[in-house]
Design an enzyme around this catalytic site. Sequence first.
Site, PDB file in Angstrom:
ATOM      1  N   ASP A 121     -15.096 -58.911 -67.283  1.00  0.00           N
ATOM      2  CA  ASP A 121     -16.267 -59.381 -66.549  1.00  0.00           C
ATOM      3  C   ASP A 121     -17.503 -58.665 -67.064  1.00  0.00           C
ATOM      4  O   ASP A 121     -17.511 -57.434 -67.189  1.00  0.00           O
ATOM      5  CB  ASP A 121     -16.070 -59.114 -65.050  1.00  0.00           C
ATOM      6  CG  ASP A 121     -17.081 -59.864 -64.194  1.00  0.00           C
ATOM      7  OD1 ASP A 121     -17.645 -60.878 -64.672  1.00  0.00           O
ATOM      8  OD2 ASP A 121     -17.302 -59.436 -63.051  1.00  0.00           O
ATOM      9  N   HIS A 128     -30.197 -60.201 -62.065  1.00  0.00           N
ATOM     10  CA  HIS A 128     -29.166 -59.594 -61.216  1.00  0.00           C
ATOM     11  C   HIS A 128     -29.141 -58.077 -61.407  1.00  0.00           C
ATOM     12  O   HIS A 128     -29.118 -57.324 -60.436  1.00  0.00           O
ATOM     13  CB  HIS A 128     -27.795 -60.182 -61.537  1.00  0.00           C
ATOM     14  CG  HIS A 128     -26.656 -59.475 -60.865  1.00  0.00           C
ATOM     15  ND1 HIS A 128     -26.452 -59.520 -59.506  1.00  0.00           N
ATOM     16  CD2 HIS A 128     -25.670 -58.681 -61.364  1.00  0.00           C
ATOM     17  CE1 HIS A 128     -25.390 -58.790 -59.184  1.00  0.00           C
ATOM     18  NE2 HIS A 128     -24.894 -58.280 -60.291  1.00  0.00           N
ATOM     19  N   ARG A 137     -30.976 -48.096 -56.556  1.00  0.00           N
ATOM     20  CA  ARG A 137     -31.674 -46.978 -57.187  1.00  0.00           C
ATOM     21  C   ARG A 137     -33.184 -47.237 -57.154  1.00  0.00           C
ATOM     22  O   ARG A 137     -33.830 -47.367 -58.197  1.00  0.00           O
ATOM     23  CB  ARG A 137     -31.210 -46.818 -58.646  1.00  0.00           C
ATOM     24  CG  ARG A 137     -29.706 -46.550 -58.807  1.00  0.00           C
ATOM     25  CD  ARG A 137     -29.295 -46.445 -60.268  1.00  0.00           C
ATOM     26  NE  ARG A 137     -29.483 -47.687 -61.004  1.00  0.00           N
ATOM     27  CZ  ARG A 137     -28.582 -48.690 -61.049  1.00  0.00           C
ATOM     28  NH1 ARG A 137     -27.435 -48.574 -60.414  1.00  0.00           N
ATOM     29  NH2 ARG A 137     -28.835 -49.780 -61.739  1.00  0.00           N
ATOM     30  N   GLU A 194     -19.530 -63.159 -56.042  1.00  0.00           N
ATOM     31  CA  GLU A 194     -20.386 -63.175 -57.223  1.00  0.00           C
ATOM     32  C   GLU A 194     -20.204 -64.539 -57.877  1.00  0.00           C
ATOM     33  O   GLU A 194     -19.091 -64.897 -58.280  1.00  0.00           O
ATOM     34  CB  GLU A 194     -20.029 -62.034 -58.186  1.00  0.00           C
ATOM     35  CG  GLU A 194     -20.355 -60.675 -57.585  1.00  0.00           C
ATOM     36  CD  GLU A 194     -20.211 -59.515 -58.555  1.00  0.00           C
ATOM     37  OE1 GLU A 194     -19.504 -59.660 -59.577  1.00  0.00           O
ATOM     38  OE2 GLU A 194     -20.815 -58.452 -58.297  1.00  0.00           O
ATOM     39  N   GLU A 196     -20.302 -66.849 -60.853  1.00  0.00           N
ATOM     40  CA  GLU A 196     -20.253 -66.570 -62.288  1.00  0.00           C
ATOM     41  C   GLU A 196     -19.713 -67.776 -63.054  1.00  0.00           C
ATOM     42  O   GLU A 196     -19.182 -68.715 -62.477  1.00  0.00           O
ATOM     43  CB  GLU A 196     -19.341 -65.362 -62.564  1.00  0.00           C
ATOM     44  CG  GLU A 196     -19.684 -64.134 -61.735  1.00  0.00           C
ATOM     45  CD  GLU A 196     -19.044 -62.857 -62.267  1.00  0.00           C
ATOM     46  OE1 GLU A 196     -18.508 -62.877 -63.402  1.00  0.00           O
ATOM     47  OE2 GLU A 196     -19.089 -61.843 -61.552  1.00  0.00           O
ATOM     48  N   GLN A 235     -16.429 -50.491 -53.686  1.00  0.00           N
ATOM     49  CA  GLN A 235     -17.012 -50.355 -55.027  1.00  0.00           C
ATOM     50  C   GLN A 235     -17.964 -49.156 -55.107  1.00  0.00           C
ATOM     51  O   GLN A 235     -17.917 -48.370 -56.058  1.00  0.00           O
ATOM     52  CB  GLN A 235     -17.760 -51.650 -55.360  1.00  0.00           C
ATOM     53  CG  GLN A 235     -18.352 -51.719 -56.757  1.00  0.00           C
ATOM     54  CD  GLN A 235     -19.165 -53.009 -56.975  1.00  0.00           C
ATOM     55  OE1 GLN A 235     -19.174 -53.903 -56.126  1.00  0.00           O
ATOM     56  NE2 GLN A 235     -19.823 -53.100 -58.098  1.00  0.00           N
ATOM     57  N   TYR A 239     -16.837 -46.175 -57.932  1.00  0.00           N
ATOM     58  CA  TYR A 239     -17.149 -46.657 -59.286  1.00  0.00           C
ATOM     59  C   TYR A 239     -17.654 -45.584 -60.248  1.00  0.00           C
ATOM     60  O   TYR A 239     -17.654 -45.821 -61.462  1.00  0.00           O
ATOM     61  CB  TYR A 239     -18.099 -47.852 -59.240  1.00  0.00           C
ATOM     62  CG  TYR A 239     -19.579 -47.527 -59.209  1.00  0.00           C
ATOM     63  CD1 TYR A 239     -20.190 -47.085 -58.043  1.00  0.00           C
ATOM     64  CD2 TYR A 239     -20.362 -47.687 -60.350  1.00  0.00           C
ATOM     65  CE1 TYR A 239     -21.537 -46.806 -58.006  1.00  0.00           C
ATOM     66  CE2 TYR A 239     -21.721 -47.405 -60.320  1.00  0.00           C
ATOM     67  CZ  TYR A 239     -22.301 -46.969 -59.147  1.00  0.00           C
ATOM     68  OH  TYR A 239     -23.637 -46.688 -59.126  1.00  0.00           O
ATOM     69  N   THR A 252      -9.935 -62.673 -57.828  1.00  0.00           N
ATOM     70  CA  THR A 252     -11.020 -63.373 -58.517  1.00  0.00           C
ATOM     71  C   THR A 252     -10.620 -64.839 -58.552  1.00  0.00           C
ATOM     72  O   THR A 252      -9.527 -65.165 -59.026  1.00  0.00           O
ATOM     73  CB  THR A 252     -11.179 -62.852 -59.962  1.00  0.00           C
ATOM     74  OG1 THR A 252     -11.346 -61.434 -59.933  1.00  0.00           O
ATOM     75  CG2 THR A 252     -12.372 -63.497 -60.654  1.00  0.00           C
ATOM     76  N   THR A 339     -22.525 -61.851 -62.386  1.00  0.00           N
ATOM     77  CA  THR A 339     -23.275 -62.600 -61.384  1.00  0.00           C
ATOM     78  C   THR A 339     -24.477 -63.299 -62.008  1.00  0.00           C
ATOM     79  O   THR A 339     -25.249 -62.675 -62.728  1.00  0.00           O
ATOM     80  CB  THR A 339     -23.780 -61.648 -60.284  1.00  0.00           C
ATOM     81  OG1 THR A 339     -22.681 -60.875 -59.826  1.00  0.00           O
ATOM     82  CG2 THR A 339     -24.403 -62.414 -59.135  1.00  0.00           C
ATOM     83  N   GLU A 353     -27.548 -59.394 -52.981  1.00  0.00           N
ATOM     84  CA  GLU A 353     -28.952 -59.672 -53.300  1.00  0.00           C
ATOM     85  C   GLU A 353     -29.619 -60.531 -52.234  1.00  0.00           C
ATOM     86  O   GLU A 353     -30.774 -60.312 -51.874  1.00  0.00           O
ATOM     87  CB  GLU A 353     -29.049 -60.362 -54.654  1.00  0.00           C
ATOM     88  CG  GLU A 353     -28.615 -59.486 -55.816  1.00  0.00           C
ATOM     89  CD  GLU A 353     -28.308 -60.330 -57.036  1.00  0.00           C
ATOM     90  OE1 GLU A 353     -29.225 -60.553 -57.850  1.00  0.00           O
ATOM     91  OE2 GLU A 353     -27.149 -60.788 -57.162  1.00  0.00           O
TER      92      GLU A 353
HETATM   93 MN    MN Z   1     -18.639 -59.809 -61.431  1.00  0.00          MN
END
Ligand code: MN
Length: 406
Positions: A121, A128, A137, A194, A196, A235, A239, A252, A339, A353
Amino acid sequence: MTSSWVEGTDGSDYSTAVLPMGVAVLPGNDAPHTVTRIGDQVLDLHDVARSGLGGDDLSPLLTTGTLNSVLAAGRPVWTQLRTTLTTWLSDPAYRERVTPHLHPTSTAHLVMPFEVADYVDFYSSEQHARNVGAIFRPDSPGLPENWKHLPIGYHGRAGTVVVSGTNIVRPHGQHKPRNAAEPSFGPSARLDIEAEVGFVVGTPSKLGYPVHPGALTDHVFGVVLVNDWSARDIQAWEYVPLGPFLGKSFATSISPWVIPLDALAPARCPLPSQDPPVFGYLRDDDPWCLDLRLSVTLNGSVISEPPFATQYWSPGQQMAHLTINGASLRTGDLFASGTVTGAQRLQRGSLLELSWGGREPFTLDDGSERTFLEDGDTVSISGWAPGPDGTRVGLGDVTGTVLAAS
Ligand code: MN
């Protein structure tokens, strides 16, 4: 576009210019059969091949109950298959022999179209990446330092790629809210989607030898829609420093129809200019992306319409980067775009988002509010692309419903 003798299909989203490939269990069968779609009908290619029309070359590929045999056959056979399917559905001489193998789509139970080999992925939408940066951040620069030098990606879990219609059980895991002193354990409270686009590899490559971006059409058979379900709280805690793990690997979802790249030739569009210039292995004399128009619904309300044409990195560049270290492609590999998010608010491809990190709830048509997914929610991602002569190429849809944690 070649006109079909199947009535009402020429102007439809599934004309002879599309011919998606899938696998379905049809009425009266236990075994899955390879199928294509014309208008609102499914053509049982297994039975057509068995009837003698497939010949010695195509019949073995169409009677395995999975698309892997078609994928492995390679570009010249894909072209031959497409020409043959078009002839069957357009030449009146075949009408009598093909018609018995057409079934209404409503009677076809579409199943996993191919066995996924490896799943990768990416993270190739600049908007995004900028949104995620701004949400998590807010005090640092928008994009990570490496973002415009390489298509960032990670290896996902092939064994939990599931077909549209599969229910998604809310995952358990560890999470640690930003201001909490200690981590906690329980069902994810920030379950997300997400939207995609996934690329399905047919022709493998040789271990140790990178693949040039211009060779995409030699290796990739087609495209599926992807919902990369994501548990944001799991996540966020796991991560650093090795990237996504259990916050992504629980499921998925992919659409059941694989749209051949050949059908998407009219949808090719230029890439945005890339600055700074990229390394030679990522350069392509004729770089292109695809003008795919996605639509995301939550319980029937349209919540977003992400435009795939806005991707910064092309699928060819993703494939080239994936192999630049010599890692080889396998038949059945799936690599997804990351995404898809456009510049507008209603073009955001994740709830993260759309709700701006959970801080700005959005409203569905029934008046209810959402930040992240609730148990019982159904998410569907559908899409289309411009086809020849003003027609559309249907991309099908990928749908899933959230079940309560087990
Ligand atoms: Mn993804």
